[in-house]
Design a protein around this motif. Structure first.
Motif, PDB file in Angstrom:
ATOM      1  N   UNK A  85       0.619  -0.838  -0.317  1.00 30.46           N
ATOM      2  CA  UNK A  85       0.198   0.151  -0.040  1.00 30.46           C
ATOM      3  C   UNK A  85       0.525   1.653  -0.043  1.00 30.46           C
ATOM      4  N   UNK A  86       1.585   1.214  -0.104  1.00 27.63           N
ATOM      5  CA  UNK A  86       2.669   2.474   0.006  1.00 27.63           C
ATOM      6  C   UNK A  86       4.335   2.050   0.330  1.00 27.63           C
ATOM      7  N   UNK A  87       4.596   3.668   0.337  1.00 21.75           N
ATOM      8  CA  UNK A  87       6.577   3.254  -0.755  1.00 21.75           C
ATOM      9  C   UNK A  87       7.010   4.470  -0.089  1.00 21.75           C
ATOM     10  N   UNK A  88       8.373   4.777   0.548  1.00 19.70           N
ATOM     11  CA  UNK A  88       9.030   6.308   0.119  1.00 19.70           C
ATOM     12  C   UNK A  88       9.313   6.771  -1.349  1.00 19.70           C
ATOM     13  N   UNK A  89       8.399   6.627  -2.500  1.00 21.03           N
ATOM     14  CA  UNK A  89       8.866   6.493  -3.759  1.00 21.03           C
ATOM     15  C   UNK A  89       7.142   7.385  -4.133  1.00 21.03           C
ATOM     16  N   UNK A  90       6.882   6.748  -4.209  1.00 20.62           N
ATOM     17  CA  UNK A  90       5.205   7.149  -4.224  1.00 20.62           C
ATOM     18  C   UNK A  90       3.951   6.320  -3.195  1.00 20.62           C
ATOM     19  N   UNK A  91       2.918   6.537  -2.689  1.00 19.46           N
ATOM     20  CA  UNK A  91       1.721   5.929  -2.400  1.00 19.46           C
ATOM     21  C   UNK A  91       0.488   5.103  -3.031  1.00 19.46           C
ATOM     22  N   UNK A  92      -0.081   4.927  -2.380  1.00 16.09           N
ATOM     23  CA  UNK A  92      -1.429   3.472  -3.149  1.00 16.09           C
ATOM     24  C   UNK A  92      -2.960   4.975  -2.844  1.00 16.09           C
ATOM     25  N   UNK A  93      -3.480   4.313  -4.140  1.00 20.05           N
ATOM     26  CA  UNK A  93      -4.983   4.907  -4.160  1.00 20.05           C
ATOM     27  C   UNK A  93      -6.081   4.535  -3.008  1.00 20.05           C
TER      28      UNK A  93
END
Length: 222
Positions: free
Chosen positions: A163-171
């Motif tokens: 669901x998430x990352x220090x790159x881009x997160x999820x909708x």
């Protein structure tokens, strides 16, 4: 409070890896208070001016997080840490996108301290949560409109998957003005001392609740 852990594989590659976790059980998301909202453009303008003389990669937090990405096998020039992407946008446009109080404040924290962080609607999360290096099975619909394939990238997973990352997160877990409870993940600089990290987490938690109401619970995980 959520059950959050760091995978052993990640700790083996980055022994000093640490994150701050803050849980906000009752918040109201809307517009930033005028005192903060009026000052942010000037703050970003000062950052914009400073970046005309200095390269984004020279910022200590950016430099350190690029090294973390390299250690886990992720190319930081192709998949940039989110705070680096924010700073590059400020260098180009003079400010980040303004969305709502929660995201705007989080972006301010991220730029101010030069580290990535994420904020998630806790109503759409399921225990347990783990921060790990992604596999072929880890993917999600990103806030950038793309399917994010997280193999060999830093990723957060819960009972429903990535669901998430220090790159881009999820909708799936994005915070909106309808969000009433949230979970914040702070990707601290590995070199930061534990006592300094704790002070930083507490400072962010207090400012966030001053703006959004409610209470907070926080912890340092390493």
């Amino acid at each position: 409070m959520f059950d959050v852990s760091i995978s052993s594989q990640l700790k083996d590659l980055v022994p000093d890896f640490k994150i701050g976790i803050i849980y906000y059980p009752s918040i109201a998301v809307g517009e930033l208070p005028s005192l903060i909202g009026e000052r942010l453009p000037l703050y970003y303008e000062n950052i914009h001016l400073s970046l005309t003389e200095h390269h984004v990669n020279e910022i200590p937090g950016v430099r350190e997080w690029r090294q973390v990405f390299k250690k886990i096998g992720c190319d930081p020039s192709r998949y940039r840490p989110s705070q680096e992407a924010l700073l590059r946008k400020i260098k180009k446009d003079g400010h980040p996108h303004f969305i709502h109080s929660a995201v705007d404040l989080l972006n301010f924290f991220s730029v101010q301290h030069g580290i990535p962080m994420g904020l998630y609607d806790a109503a759409h999360l399921e225990n347990p949560i783990q921060i790990k290096i992604g596999t072929d099975a880890d993917q999600y619909n990103g806030l950038n409109g793309r399917i994010m394939h997280m193999k060999d990238k830093l990723v957060s997973i819960d009972g429903c998957g990535a669901f998430g990352s220090p790159i881009v997160d999820s909708r799936r877990t994005c915070v909106t003005e309808k969000t009433t409870e949230a979970l914040q993940i702070i990707y601290l600089r590995p070199s930061m001392a534990a006592n300094e990290a704790q002070q930083l987490i507490e400072k962010m938690a207090e400012m966030f609740t001053q703006v959004h109401g409610g209470s907070h619970e926080w912890t340092l995980i390493r």
